[in-house]
Scaffold this motif. Structure first.
Motif, PDB file in Angstrom:
ATOM      1  N   THR A 673     -20.249  45.929  10.263  1.00  0.00           N
ATOM      2  CA  THR A 673     -20.994  46.519  11.319  1.00  0.00           C
ATOM      3  C   THR A 673     -20.133  46.535  12.970  1.00  0.00           C
ATOM      4  OG1 THR A 673     -22.028  43.679  11.723  1.00  0.00           O
ATOM      5  CG2 THR A 673     -23.107  45.118  10.308  1.00  0.00           C
ATOM      6  N   ALA A 674     -19.372  45.203  12.667  1.00  0.00           N
ATOM      7  CA  ALA A 674     -18.127  45.151  13.582  1.00  0.00           C
ATOM      8  C   ALA A 674     -17.007  46.632  13.580  1.00  0.00           C
ATOM      9  CB  ALA A 674     -17.155  43.745  13.153  1.00  0.00           C
ATOM     10  N   ALA A 675     -16.690  46.818  11.920  1.00  0.00           N
ATOM     11  CA  ALA A 675     -15.823  47.882  11.837  1.00  0.00           C
ATOM     12  C   ALA A 675     -16.518  49.202  12.340  1.00  0.00           C
ATOM     13  CB  ALA A 675     -15.564  47.637   9.964  1.00  0.00           C
ATOM     14  N   LEU A 676     -18.221  49.500  11.628  1.00  0.00           N
ATOM     15  CA  LEU A 676     -18.090  50.689  12.215  1.00  0.00           C
ATOM     16  C   LEU A 676     -19.152  51.224  13.405  1.00  0.00           C
ATOM     17  CD1 LEU A 676     -19.218  53.137  11.333  1.00  0.00           C
ATOM     18  CD2 LEU A 676     -21.365  51.747   9.935  1.00  0.00           C
ATOM     19  N   TRP A 677     -19.835  49.768  13.600  1.00  0.00           N
ATOM     20  CA  TRP A 677     -19.818  50.042  15.488  1.00  0.00           C
ATOM     21  C   TRP A 677     -19.237  49.040  16.540  1.00  0.00           C
ATOM     22  CZ3 TRP A 677     -23.457  49.623  11.228  1.00  0.00           C
ATOM     23  CH2 TRP A 677     -24.812  50.777  11.507  1.00  0.00           C
ATOM     24  N   GLY A 678     -17.808  48.934  16.116  1.00  0.00           N
ATOM     25  CA  GLY A 678     -17.398  48.631  16.950  1.00  0.00           C
ATOM     26  C   GLY A 678     -18.110  48.245  18.534  1.00  0.00           C
ATOM     27  N   PRO A 679     -17.098  48.796  19.731  1.00  0.00           N
ATOM     28  CA  PRO A 679     -18.066  48.550  21.112  1.00  0.00           C
ATOM     29  C   PRO A 679     -18.926  49.281  21.279  1.00  0.00           C
ATOM     30  CG  PRO A 679     -15.889  49.789  20.685  1.00  0.00           C
ATOM     31  CD  PRO A 679     -16.211  49.746  19.258  1.00  0.00           C
ATOM     32  N   LEU A 680     -19.436  49.983  20.003  1.00  0.00           N
ATOM     33  CA  LEU A 680     -21.512  49.953  20.402  1.00  0.00           C
ATOM     34  C   LEU A 680     -21.690  48.790  20.246  1.00  0.00           C
ATOM     35  CD1 LEU A 680     -21.361  53.369  18.530  1.00  0.00           C
ATOM     36  CD2 LEU A 680     -20.810  52.808  20.585  1.00  0.00           C
ATOM     37  N   LEU A 681     -22.019  47.640  19.752  1.00  0.00           N
ATOM     38  CA  LEU A 681     -22.162  46.633  19.096  1.00  0.00           C
ATOM     39  C   LEU A 681     -22.547  45.736  20.714  1.00  0.00           C
ATOM     40  CD1 LEU A 681     -20.570  44.644  16.917  1.00  0.00           C
ATOM     41  CD2 LEU A 681     -23.030  46.175  16.441  1.00  0.00           C
ATOM     42  N   ALA A 687     -23.685  55.855  22.776  1.00  0.00           N
ATOM     43  CA  ALA A 687     -22.385  56.005  22.999  1.00  0.00           C
ATOM     44  C   ALA A 687     -22.247  56.936  21.481  1.00  0.00           C
ATOM     45  CB  ALA A 687     -21.500  55.661  24.096  1.00  0.00           C
ATOM     46  N   THR A 688     -20.924  57.510  21.373  1.00  0.00           N
ATOM     47  CA  THR A 688     -20.709  58.220  20.271  1.00  0.00           C
ATOM     48  C   THR A 688     -19.365  57.263  19.955  1.00  0.00           C
ATOM     49  OG1 THR A 688     -22.360  60.263  20.156  1.00  0.00           O
ATOM     50  CG2 THR A 688     -20.311  60.319  18.642  1.00  0.00           C
ATOM     51  N   ARG A 689     -19.570  56.816  19.213  1.00  0.00           N
ATOM     52  CA  ARG A 689     -18.104  56.321  18.528  1.00  0.00           C
ATOM     53  C   ARG A 689     -17.164  57.543  17.105  1.00  0.00           C
ATOM     54  NH1 ARG A 689     -16.218  51.484  14.791  1.00  0.00           N
ATOM     55  NH2 ARG A 689     -14.236  50.817  15.891  1.00  0.00           N
ATOM     56  N   LYS A 690     -16.457  57.201  16.876  1.00  0.00           N
ATOM     57  CA  LYS A 690     -15.909  58.560  15.627  1.00  0.00           C
ATOM     58  C   LYS A 690     -15.316  57.255  15.417  1.00  0.00           C
ATOM     59  CE  LYS A 690     -13.650  62.224  14.836  1.00  0.00           C
ATOM     60  NZ  LYS A 690     -14.896  63.042  14.727  1.00  0.00           N
ATOM     61  N   TYR A 691     -15.376  57.369  13.795  1.00  0.00           N
ATOM     62  CA  TYR A 691     -15.229  56.446  12.381  1.00  0.00           C
ATOM     63  C   TYR A 691     -14.301  57.606  11.923  1.00  0.00           C
ATOM     64  CZ  TYR A 691     -15.570  52.841   9.256  1.00  0.00           C
ATOM     65  OH  TYR A 691     -14.879  52.308   8.393  1.00  0.00           O
ATOM     66  N   GLY A 692     -13.097  56.976  11.092  1.00  0.00           N
ATOM     67  CA  GLY A 692     -12.692  58.696  10.237  1.00  0.00           C
ATOM     68  C   GLY A 692     -13.408  59.869  10.856  1.00  0.00           C
ATOM     69  N   GLY A 699     -26.696  52.643  21.393  1.00  0.00           N
ATOM     70  CA  GLY A 699     -27.085  52.096  22.461  1.00  0.00           C
ATOM     71  C   GLY A 699     -27.956  51.296  22.949  1.00  0.00           C
ATOM     72  N   SER A 700     -27.491  50.522  23.495  1.00  0.00           N
ATOM     73  CA  SER A 700     -29.178  49.188  22.935  1.00  0.00           C
ATOM     74  C   SER A 700     -30.544  50.184  24.090  1.00  0.00           C
ATOM     75  CB  SER A 700     -29.183  47.838  23.698  1.00  0.00           C
ATOM     76  OG  SER A 700     -28.113  48.242  24.921  1.00  0.00           O
ATOM     77  N   ILE A 701     -30.027  50.525  24.507  1.00  0.00           N
ATOM     78  CA  ILE A 701     -31.226  51.850  25.433  1.00  0.00           C
ATOM     79  C   ILE A 701     -32.082  52.131  24.643  1.00  0.00           C
ATOM     80  CG2 ILE A 701     -29.945  53.597  26.002  1.00  0.00           C
ATOM     81  CD1 ILE A 701     -30.903  53.907  29.001  1.00  0.00           C
ATOM     82  N   LEU A 702     -31.556  52.648  23.158  1.00  0.00           N
ATOM     83  CA  LEU A 702     -32.463  53.302  22.334  1.00  0.00           C
ATOM     84  C   LEU A 702     -33.222  52.927  21.554  1.00  0.00           C
ATOM     85  CD1 LEU A 702     -29.462  55.655  20.755  1.00  0.00           C
ATOM     86  CD2 LEU A 702     -30.886  56.194  22.747  1.00  0.00           C
ATOM     87  N   LYS A 703     -33.040  50.776  21.966  1.00  0.00           N
ATOM     88  CA  LYS A 703     -34.009  49.933  21.233  1.00  0.00           C
ATOM     89  C   LYS A 703     -36.101  50.268  22.083  1.00  0.00           C
ATOM     90  CE  LYS A 703     -32.966  46.696  18.273  1.00  0.00           C
ATOM     91  NZ  LYS A 703     -33.849  46.199  17.170  1.00  0.00           N
ATOM     92  N   GLN A 704     -35.587  51.315  23.443  1.00  0.00           N
ATOM     93  CA  GLN A 704     -36.789  51.572  23.805  1.00  0.00           C
ATOM     94  C   GLN A 704     -37.243  52.279  23.879  1.00  0.00           C
ATOM     95  OE1 GLN A 704     -35.501  50.666  28.032  1.00  0.00           O
ATOM     96  NE2 GLN A 704     -33.663  49.256  27.723  1.00  0.00           N
TER      97      GLN A 704
END
Length: 1006
Positions: A673-681, A687-692, A699-704
């Motif tokens: 998860t650290a490798a895939l989500w990175g700073p998004l954790l 936010a959007t993170r590029k991976y490959g 983003g934790s706001i989506l939990k709401q």
């Protein structure tokens, strides 16, 4: 009936302008689509649940049933024998006489081209019978416990564990079955541990340990899955019995139940574990078929059951595996209604093989006791349920499928209700996934099962999605008919269902004079040859077949794919935010979606940024569930999809489920998860993170804004719009839709959800130079003019109440079709005035001839023979045509209001059946200037006659027995016109509107 006269002709022209044979086509494929749409092959026609009631079978009855089906446009049956509310018949289930009759059924169905799907056991819900011994049945691990003190003297006897109360109660067991159940017991283990200082227990243990699984569709407060919060953190978990303190005393248990062991110090708890039958029996089975349900974890027990049931049938009909049209085609596993099990003879061995550790020290968890701590115990329960799921898939559903295939048959499955596995996982085994929906207002809400079944089919690229359709109970009572089913049927089509099996066609064995005849007690809509409107139903079935045909072409188009968690049991509930409409008929919003279980996502690859499956399905977004646990294997697959270009949105898991490989598995998950989500954790805003090549969004706001485990639809829609992807469909009016794509064409089904007329501005995500409107009510076509607007096509379409169309977009150049007439505005309307001659059938109490000075409702008539009449009445009128329109104009007959179906003849020519709006038919070809002979046959429902007959003494089934006059084949003794095994009406119940209410008009334009 319609106040907006200009709309009438637009509906009429939309439906009645046919493409001539020499019209320009877009290619052979589209030409074949047109031909088969107009007259669909038998394989696309609807089916029925064909129910037989405990021995009530006759060769004459089954032949009449099958011929009536063929004539009405039904080409499939699901054969089941049950026992509900009807006196027992003479033909004992599975007797030689019964088997001989089944051979007649198979031969007659083959002759008529009607396919048979055979349920895999007596009753409607499982696989079992009197041949299933307790040791082959569904089982529970049961337990008893005693507390021992080191100071106690004498030997201790460990109580034999009692069985768990059957989910459906002891009353489901006959005295024989109860005796067999009570006498069956086998010891499994004896465990001892120092008695805990605190008596803490696991919440909801009877469900989590699979002793009970209530029906999700009909019971209150049934969880779609079991919340996994307790497995997240072991540091804050409640302590329990230390695992190292648990000792195995199994070998110290003597045959008489005494224990050859005593603790040296302190107080100890000793638990005796054994196996018991779970109390599940075939239901509601014919009496000779009543018995235990076969073990769902053991293919050996299942094979023995199949040998006793399907094997006997296959031998009797001399089954030869040949491909043929009609006759036996499939086996069927109906909705799971036999409760849960958590044990089988080889369960411990299977568990060790699958999970990698011995479950023995965790047996106290079955009883709700905490071992190590509650987090560890919940992980064990997760492993228990996961193992149960895998055994159901392999040893039960998978085995039935292989058995079916070995015999040249397919397998359909309704994978829901009390299912101990994940619904989508179980359904994925089927050749034909099935669901169930109840008639709106007459039963339970099982929409969830429809979305599950259609998702399974779409993801796997399976053409057919079948449904147990319009199931009903209690107060339905002959109130349903084709017109009343139109809106809900179109909802089912838009959901993705494309084959209806009407529940129920009750086999009719009584004389044809005794109608409505046999029923299934209070269950099912009455969809059989004794219906008043049955002679007219073919037109409706043809509509269903046309819709089914087109909706089985190509692949469904959807952008959103919801991944379900690795949890069992699991019911997928679609996010409410992704649906519109009322709670009983939820429609998809503009972006379509499917759900996918973990085993199927393994097959996905990424092509051009889309998540693609071998069967042709492709999705823009993969949405992860808000579920804290994910196996390293599944997470690795998700990482690979993103790396290859997929877009994934959702929260990261925080741990791995279960105890397999734990805690190393948790460490691996955190690392990934650290490798895939990175700073998004740590991100707050989305936010959007590029991976490959791909992207992960979070983003934790989506939990709401979570909705049934998933991100709100509005968030997903915003992401798609930002990527330049338009909605599949949009409109300024309440329309539902579904979309399918095939080479060279895009198909949309659109349906009016309201009982009112309107013109809608519609927007379709489609390309194509040509658009055609195909009308499934009458099998006609016309060109329409698309307006291109930013990657969408806009059309203005007019709809009658509940009306539906197919809109076909193709890439061929748009050309004029010879014979096409532009949409016109009504310029003339003439009401047929004067009296009508009406003929009722005296056999059902009506007058053979009567004059109606004006059209009126039968229920308001002072003549009781008309007031209480049920059946068909024929209206006749002679009329002259008005000033005839020009040569290029068409003239139509509009019936106004009809209760409930009508067939029309003009000057001896049969113009077909009208069963839904618009209630109009083109009469141009047959209209004369003078002395036109019009004949309108109108069929109502059984309701009024059933109410009227309650004025007379009941001479029918009393106290579960056939009347003596019927058994002795003597004349009937009472005054009632109807005869039925179930009549819920009272003599003062309200009557329903019936007849031709009009006004009947001629409509034309210049």
């Amino acid at each position: 009936m319609f106040r907006n006269v200009s709309l009438i002709m637009r509906w009429i022209f939309a439906g009645c302008l046919c493409l001539p044979a020499n019209a320009q086509q877009t290619g052979p494929a589209l030409n074949q689509l047109r031909t088969q749409f107009k007259n669909p092959p038998d394989s696309y026609k609807p089916g029925v649940y064909w129910y037989f009631m405990d021995g009530n079978l006759t060769a004459d009855g089954v032949k009449k049933d099958l011929h009536a089906m063929k004539e009405a446009g039904i080409s499939h049956v699901i054969f089941l024998e049950v026992n509900v509310g009807v006196p027992r018949g003479k033909i004992d289930f599975l007797s030689d006489q019964w088997l001989a009759l089944f051979k007649v059924i198979e031969q007659e169905a083959t002759l008529l081209g009607i396919d048979i799907t055979l349920g895999i056991g007596p009753g409607w819900a499982g696989s079992g019978g009197p041949w299933v011994k307790p040791g082959q049945s569904m089982q529970h691990l049961v337990y008893s416990s005693v507390e021992l003190d080191a100071t106690a003297k004498g030997s201790v006897t460990l109580p034999v564990p009692a069985p768990v109360k059957p989910f459906f109660g002891e009353e489901a067991l006959t005295p024989r079955l109860k005796q067999e159940r009570d006498s069956f017991y086998r010891d499994v283990a004896v465990l001892a541990f120092p008695s805990p200082a605190e008596n803490t227990s696991i919440d909801d243990i009877y469900n989590k340990a699979l002793y009970y699984r209530a029906p999700f569709s009909s019971a209150n407060n049934v969880k779609p899955y079991y919340a996994p919060e307790a497995i997240i953190s072991s540091s804050s978990a409640k302590p329990g019995i230390p695992k190292a303190s648990i000792i195995d005393l199994t070998k110290q248990l003597r045959k008489n139940g005494t224990l050859a062991w005593k603790p040296k110090t302190g107080k100890w708890t000793v638990m005796r574990f054994g196996v018991r039958n779970n109390g599940a029996v075939t239901r509601p089975a014919p009496l000779p078929g009543l018995g235990f349900e076969a073990d769902k974890f053991d293919s050996t027990a299942l094979q023995d059951h199949l040998d006793h049931y399907t094997g006997k049938i296959l031998k009797t009909i001399e089954w030869k595996h040949q491909k043929k049209k009609g006759g036996l085609e499939n086996l069927h596993i109906d909705s799971w209604e036999m409760g849960a099990q958590n044990w089988t003879e080889n369960f411990r061995t299977a568990f060790i093989k699958k999970r990698g550790y011995d479950p023995l020290p965790f047996y106290p968890v079955y009883a709700g006791k905490i071992v190590v701590n509650n987090a560890i115990s919940e992980r064990f329960l997760w492993d228990l349920r996961k193992t149960a799921q895998e055994l159901v898939l392999e040893q039960h559903a998978g085995f039935v499928k292989s058995y079916a295939h070995r015999n040249g048959l397919g397998l359909s499955i309704e994978p829901y209700d009390m299912n101990p596995a994940g619904d989508l996982e179980l359904g994925s085994v089927a050749d034909i996934p099935m669901c169930e929906f109840w008639s709106r207002g007459y039963g339970f809400n099982t929409q969830f099962s429809c979305i599950e079944a259609t998702s399974i089919a779409h993801v796997q690229g399976k053409a057919r999605v079948a449904a147990e359709a319009f199931t009903a109970q209690n107060n339905e009572a002959w109130k349903q008919y084709p017109g009343s089913l139109k809106n809900q049927g179109d909802w089912a089509f838009a959901t993705g269902i494309n084959r209806f099996f009407y529940h129920t066609f009750q086999s009719q064995i009584l004389p044809d004079t005794l109608k409505p005849g046999m029923t299934m007690g209070p269950y099912g809509i009455h969809w059989d040859r004794n219906q008043t409107w049955w002679p007219m139903v073919r037109a409706y079935h043809q509509y269903v077949a046309r819709c089914s045909y087109l909706l089985q072409q190509g692949n469904a188009v959807a952008d959103i794919l919801y991944l379900t968690p690795e949890e069992a049991p699991f019911v997928f509930e679609a996010p409410v935010s992704a649906l519109s409409g009322d709670s009983l008929l939820r429609d998809r919003k503009g972006y379509n979606f499917d759900a996918c279980p973990p085993t199927l996502i393994e097959k996905a690859v990424v092509k051009n940024g889309k998540i693609c499956f071998p069967g042709g399905a492709a999705y823009e977004l993969l949405v992860l569930p808000d579920y804290p646990a994910m196996s390293p294997r599944l997470l690795q697959k998700i990482m690979l999809l993103v790396k290859d270009g997929a877009t994934v949105i959702g929260p990261p898991p925080v741990t791995a489920p279960g105890l397999s490989g734990y805690p190393v598995s948790e460490t691996r998950v955190k690392k990934m998860t650290a490798a895939l989500w990175g700073p998004l954790l740590q991100a707050t805003d989305m936010a959007t993170r590029k991976y490959g090549k791909g992207n992960i969004i979070w983003g934790s706001i989506l939990k709401q804004q979570m909705d049934h485990l998933y991100c709100s639809y509005d968030i997903l829609a915003g992401i798609l719009k930002a990527r330049g992807i338009n909605e599949n469909f949009g409109s300024d009016q309440p329309l539902r839709y579904t979309q399918r794509s095939l080479p060279g064409a895009t198909i949309f089904f659109v349906s009016n959800t309201k009982d009112q007329a309107f013109t809608a501005e519609c927007h379709f995500r489609a390309s194509g130079k040509k658009a055609e409107l195909w009308n499934p009510v009458n099998g006609t076509f016309r060109l329409i003019n698309p307006v291109k607007q930013q990657q969408q096509i806009s059309l203005s379409l007019s709809f009658a109440p509940w009306q539906s169309y197919f809109i076909i977009f193709t890439d061929a150049a748009a050309k004029e079709i010879p014979g096409t007439v532009a949409t016109a505005i009504v310029q003339h309307r003439d009401t047929l005035k004067g009296s009508w001659n009406v003929s009722f059938d005296p056999k059902w109490g009506g007058p053979s001839q009567i004059t109606f000075n004006q059209l009126s409702d039968w229920k308001l008539n002072s003549n009781e023979g008309i007031k209480y009449y049920s059946g068909t009445a024929v209206y006749r009128k002679t009329f002259d045509a008005p000033s005839m329109p020009g040569k290029n104009s068409n003239i139509y007959l509009d019936l106004g209001t009809v209760q409930q179906l009508a067939s029309i003849k003009l000057n001896g020519h049969d113009l077909g059946v009208l069963w839904t709006a618009p209630w109009s038919v083109d009469i141009s070809k047959w209209l004369r200037k003078k002395n036109n002979q019009l004949e309108i046959s109108v069929a109502n429902l059984w309701v009024n006659r059933l109410i009227g007959d309650q004025q007379f003494p009941d001479d029918g089934v009393i106290n579960g027995n056939w009347p003596a006059w019927l058994l002795d084949q003597k004349p009937r003794t009472g005054k009632r016109y109807t005869f039925t095994t179930f009549n819920p009406y009272k003599k003062d119940d309200p009557l329903i509107s019936s007849g031709l209410l009009g006004p009947v008009t001629l409509v034309w334009s210049k």
